[in-house]
Motif scaffolding. Structure first.
Motif, mmCIF file in Angstrom:
data_model
loop_
_atom_site.group_PDB
_atom_site.id
_atom_site.type_symbol
_atom_site.label_atom_id
_atom_site.label_comp_id
_atom_site.label_asym_id
_atom_site.label_seq_id
_atom_site.Cartn_x
_atom_site.Cartn_y
_atom_site.Cartn_z
ATOM 1 N N TYR A 142 30.162 41.736 37.631
ATOM 2 C CA TYR A 142 30.454 43.024 37.002
ATOM 3 C C TYR A 142 29.296 43.405 36.090
ATOM 4 N N GLU A 143 28.599 44.478 36.431
ATOM 5 C CA GLU A 143 27.473 44.960 35.632
ATOM 6 C C GLU A 143 27.972 45.528 34.311
ATOM 7 N N ARG A 194 36.634 45.962 35.890
ATOM 8 C CA ARG A 194 35.727 45.182 35.036
ATOM 9 C C ARG A 194 36.420 44.786 33.736
ATOM 10 N N LYS A 195 37.164 45.715 33.157
ATOM 11 C CA LYS A 195 37.872 45.399 31.907
ATOM 12 C C LYS A 195 38.874 44.265 32.129
ATOM 13 N N ASP A 196 39.598 44.324 33.241
ATOM 14 C CA ASP A 196 40.551 43.251 33.563
ATOM 15 C C ASP A 196 39.828 41.928 33.796
ATOM 16 N N ALA A 197 38.690 41.985 34.489
ATOM 17 C CA ALA A 197 37.906 40.769 34.737
ATOM 18 C C ALA A 197 37.370 40.193 33.437
ATOM 19 N N LEU A 198 36.931 41.049 32.523
ATOM 20 C CA LEU A 198 36.432 40.571 31.240
ATOM 21 C C LEU A 198 37.538 39.839 30.481
ATOM 22 N N ILE A 199 38.737 40.357 30.527
ATOM 23 C CA ILE A 199 39.874 39.670 29.890
ATOM 24 C C ILE A 199 40.069 38.285 30.504
ATOM 25 N N ASP A 252 30.199 43.289 26.179
ATOM 26 C CA ASP A 252 30.110 44.614 26.787
ATOM 27 C C ASP A 252 28.717 44.934 27.294
ATOM 28 N N GLN A 253 27.693 44.287 26.729
ATOM 29 C CA GLN A 253 26.329 44.534 27.175
ATOM 30 C C GLN A 253 25.822 43.453 28.123
ATOM 31 N N SER A 254 26.735 42.644 28.627
ATOM 32 C CA SER A 254 26.375 41.534 29.509
ATOM 33 C C SER A 254 26.961 41.727 30.897
ATOM 34 N N VAL A 255 26.263 41.185 31.885
ATOM 35 C CA VAL A 255 26.809 41.083 33.237
ATOM 36 C C VAL A 255 27.813 39.934 33.197
#
Length: 139
Positions: free
Chosen positions: A11-12, A20-25, A52-55
Protein backbone atom coordinates in the motif's frame (compact mmCIF):
# COMPACT_ATOMS: atom_id res chain seq x y z
CA UNK A 1 3.16 -25.64 2.92
CA UNK A 2 2.89 -22.11 4.31
CA UNK A 3 4.91 -20.38 1.57
CA UNK A 4 2.54 -21.60 -1.13
CA UNK A 5 -0.43 -19.94 0.55
CA UNK A 6 1.06 -16.52 1.30
CA UNK A 7 -0.20 -13.30 -0.19
CA UNK A 8 1.42 -9.89 -0.08
CA UNK A 9 -0.24 -6.52 -0.49
CA UNK A 10 1.70 -3.29 -0.80
CA UNK A 11 0.00 0.00 0.00
CA UNK A 12 1.61 3.24 -1.19
CA UNK A 13 1.55 6.25 1.11
CA UNK A 14 -0.42 8.25 -1.48
CA UNK A 15 -3.22 5.64 -1.42
CA UNK A 16 -6.03 7.09 0.69
CA UNK A 17 -8.48 4.22 0.11
CA UNK A 18 -10.47 2.45 2.79
CA UNK A 19 -8.57 -0.74 1.90
CA UNK A 20 -5.25 0.92 2.81
CA UNK A 21 -6.69 2.31 6.04
CA UNK A 22 -7.98 -1.15 6.99
CA UNK A 23 -4.61 -2.70 6.09
CA UNK A 24 -2.78 -0.12 8.20
CA UNK A 25 -4.94 -1.08 11.18
CA UNK A 26 -4.01 -4.73 10.60
CA UNK A 27 -0.31 -3.79 10.33
CA UNK A 28 -0.46 -1.80 13.57
CA UNK A 29 -2.20 -4.68 15.38
CA UNK A 30 0.53 -7.06 14.16
CA UNK A 31 3.24 -4.68 15.31
CA UNK A 32 1.59 -4.36 18.70
CA UNK A 33 1.55 -8.16 19.07
CA UNK A 34 5.09 -8.64 17.75
CA UNK A 35 6.99 -5.68 19.17
CA UNK A 36 5.08 -4.15 22.07
CA UNK A 37 3.66 -7.30 23.67
CA UNK A 38 6.18 -9.84 22.37
CA UNK A 39 9.41 -7.86 22.70
CA UNK A 40 8.56 -5.12 25.23
CA UNK A 41 9.21 -2.30 22.76
CA UNK A 42 7.69 0.90 24.19
CA UNK A 43 4.55 1.90 22.21
CA UNK A 44 5.88 5.43 21.62
CA UNK A 45 8.87 3.97 19.78
CA UNK A 46 6.82 1.75 17.47
CA UNK A 47 3.92 4.15 16.93
CA UNK A 48 6.02 7.11 15.83
CA UNK A 49 3.48 8.90 13.63
CA UNK A 50 5.30 8.09 10.38
CA UNK A 51 2.98 5.38 9.08
CA UNK A 52 0.90 7.68 6.87
CA UNK A 53 4.02 8.68 4.94
CA UNK A 54 5.27 5.11 4.60
CA UNK A 55 4.61 2.29 2.17
CA UNK A 56 2.92 -0.49 4.16
CA UNK A 57 3.37 -4.19 3.46
CA UNK A 58 1.02 -6.85 4.77
CA UNK A 59 1.56 -10.59 4.41
CA UNK A 60 -1.34 -12.96 4.93
CA UNK A 61 -1.48 -16.73 5.24
CA UNK A 62 -4.80 -17.50 3.65
CA UNK A 63 -6.80 -14.58 5.14
CA UNK A 64 -4.84 -14.24 8.38
CA UNK A 65 -2.43 -11.29 8.72
CA UNK A 66 0.92 -12.75 9.83
CA UNK A 67 3.70 -10.33 8.87
CA UNK A 68 4.26 -6.67 8.15
CA UNK A 69 6.81 -4.03 7.36
CA UNK A 70 6.97 -0.48 6.13
CA UNK A 71 9.25 1.45 3.82
CA UNK A 72 9.98 5.13 4.32
CA UNK A 73 11.67 7.05 1.57
CA UNK A 74 14.08 9.68 2.87
CA UNK A 75 16.04 11.48 0.16
CA UNK A 76 17.74 8.71 -1.89
CA UNK A 77 17.23 6.03 0.77
CA UNK A 78 14.52 3.42 1.19
CA UNK A 79 14.38 2.78 4.94
CA UNK A 80 12.93 -0.64 5.72
CA UNK A 81 11.32 -0.52 9.14
CA UNK A 82 9.08 -2.49 11.48
CA UNK A 83 9.74 -5.88 9.88
CA UNK A 84 7.85 -8.43 11.93
CA UNK A 85 6.40 -11.92 11.69
CA UNK A 86 4.07 -13.31 14.35
CA UNK A 87 5.76 -15.98 16.43
CA UNK A 88 3.80 -18.98 15.15
CA UNK A 89 4.98 -18.29 11.59
CA UNK A 90 8.66 -17.66 12.25
CA UNK A 91 11.25 -20.08 10.84
CA UNK A 92 8.97 -21.00 7.93
CA UNK A 93 10.45 -18.62 5.35
CA UNK A 94 7.87 -15.84 5.87
CA UNK A 95 10.48 -13.23 6.86
CA UNK A 96 12.62 -14.11 3.85
CA UNK A 97 9.54 -13.91 1.60
CA UNK A 98 8.73 -10.47 3.02
CA UNK A 99 12.28 -9.13 2.75
CA UNK A 100 12.75 -10.45 -0.79
CA UNK A 101 9.44 -8.78 -1.73
CA UNK A 102 10.62 -5.50 -0.18
CA UNK A 103 13.90 -5.55 -2.09
CA UNK A 104 12.09 -6.38 -5.34
CA UNK A 105 9.58 -3.54 -4.76
CA UNK A 106 12.30 -1.00 -3.95
CA UNK A 107 14.40 -2.01 -6.96
CA UNK A 108 11.41 -1.89 -9.33
CA UNK A 109 10.55 1.64 -8.11
CA UNK A 110 14.13 2.93 -7.73
CA UNK A 111 14.09 5.19 -10.76
CA UNK A 112 10.70 6.74 -9.98
CA UNK A 113 11.54 7.29 -6.30
CA UNK A 114 15.21 8.16 -6.98
CA UNK A 115 16.39 5.46 -4.59
CA UNK A 116 20.08 4.60 -4.40
CA UNK A 117 20.28 2.58 -1.19
CA UNK A 118 18.16 0.36 1.06
CA UNK A 119 18.79 0.56 4.80
CA UNK A 120 17.22 -1.03 7.83
CA UNK A 121 17.71 -0.96 11.55
CA UNK A 122 17.81 -4.42 13.06
CA UNK A 123 17.59 -5.71 16.58
CA UNK A 124 20.73 -7.61 17.58
CA UNK A 125 19.00 -11.00 17.47
CA UNK A 126 17.96 -10.40 13.83
CA UNK A 127 21.29 -9.27 12.37
CA UNK A 128 22.25 -12.77 11.20
CA UNK A 129 18.91 -13.11 9.37
CA UNK A 130 19.50 -9.90 7.41
CA UNK A 131 23.13 -10.74 6.67
CA UNK A 132 21.99 -14.04 5.11
CA UNK A 133 19.78 -11.96 2.80
CA UNK A 134 22.78 -9.92 1.63
CA UNK A 135 22.54 -6.90 3.92
CA UNK A 136 25.74 -5.61 5.49
CA UNK A 137 26.17 -4.49 9.07
CA UNK A 138 27.52 -1.04 9.81
CA UNK A 139 27.52 1.33 12.78
Amino acid sequence: DILNSLSLKIYESCDKSKERKDALIQCLKLREEIFIVGQDVPPEIDFDGLDDQSVQLLVKHKDLPIATSRIRYVEETAKVERVGVIEKYRNHGVGKFLMNSIVEFVKSNAEEKKTKVITLGAQDHAINFYEKLGFETYG
